[in-house]
Design an enzyme around this catalytic site. Sequence first.
Site, PDB file in Angstrom:
ATOM      1  CB  SER A 177      -0.891  -0.001   1.248  1.00 47.59           C
ATOM      2  OG  SER A 177      -1.514   1.250   1.444  1.00 47.59           O
ATOM      3  CE1 TYR A 190      -4.319  -2.081   4.838  1.00 45.67           C
ATOM      4  CE2 TYR A 190      -3.431   0.124   4.453  1.00 45.67           C
ATOM      5  CZ  TYR A 190      -3.953  -1.064   3.968  1.00 45.67           C
ATOM      6  OH  TYR A 190      -4.099  -1.235   2.614  1.00 45.67           O
TER       7      TYR A 190
END
Length: 303
Positions: A177, A190
């Site tokens: 990401s 995350y």
Amino acid sequence: MPAQVIAEQTTFHSVHDTIMEETNTTLYPKRLEGKVAIITGGAHGIGKATVMLFARHGATVVIADVDNVAGSSLAKSLSSHKTSPMVAFISCDVSVEADVENLVNVTVARYGRLDILFNNAGVLGDQKKHKSILDFDADEFDHVMRVNVRGVGLGMKHGARAMIKRGFKGCIISTASVAGVMGGMGPHAYTASKHAIVGLTKNAACELGKYGIRVNCISPFGVATSMLVNAWRKTSGGDVEDDDVEEMEEFVRSLANLKGETLRANDIAEAALYLASDESKYVNGHNLVVDGGVTTARNCVGL
């Protein structure tokens, strides 16, 4: 301009167009023909888009997911087409090693090989529990790391073992990401997990290169998948509605550096297709950032 020159240019463009058409439809009709791929988190979002694209390019695809209903339905739907290769579903929780080992073993036993492993399964985590580092929730952090990082590590382990044992020069791809590229792009757990995936990718690439196995990852900007839309909706309260996807896409566009385009799941699937195909045969240890330049622009002072 002389008529002869115009005629010659017209002929050139006609021949060029014909060659390009033949190249696209005859010489390279399917970029993954004869290859076997496992895609975790393949029942929804980026995983689903990649399953469909890989199948269209001739790969035998094994969908791995904890959503048995959606995974089985997708496999059945794609396999019903006469021109499609085999698409199968295997239930798998990537955080459980026995599940991952079984996934790889069954795939190899059934199809005789493993060429591509796409570690795509992941979770965003509870937004409310990770809003501030001052409210750090250790249990929630462990959950996110268990799925996102442990799952990728286990996939690399068992995928690489199968490839090495049978002498296949395969490739391993993982979904990271932009939150793994810079700070301030996602929840703490995350963000930590996606940084870890980039690190694992680089380290595994260094080790597995001697076997001809390529290890890369993809770092997307915001894609309005069900995971992201659900998390966004839960943060604001209420259930997900049909127009939430469009609203989420509009929000992402407002943050984007590259205007006039919308990042969607199929764009990430196309990136995975490139990394899985022979066109990227010398790409190894790379984090392919698909963000329209947002991580670059946000690091620019005064621009």
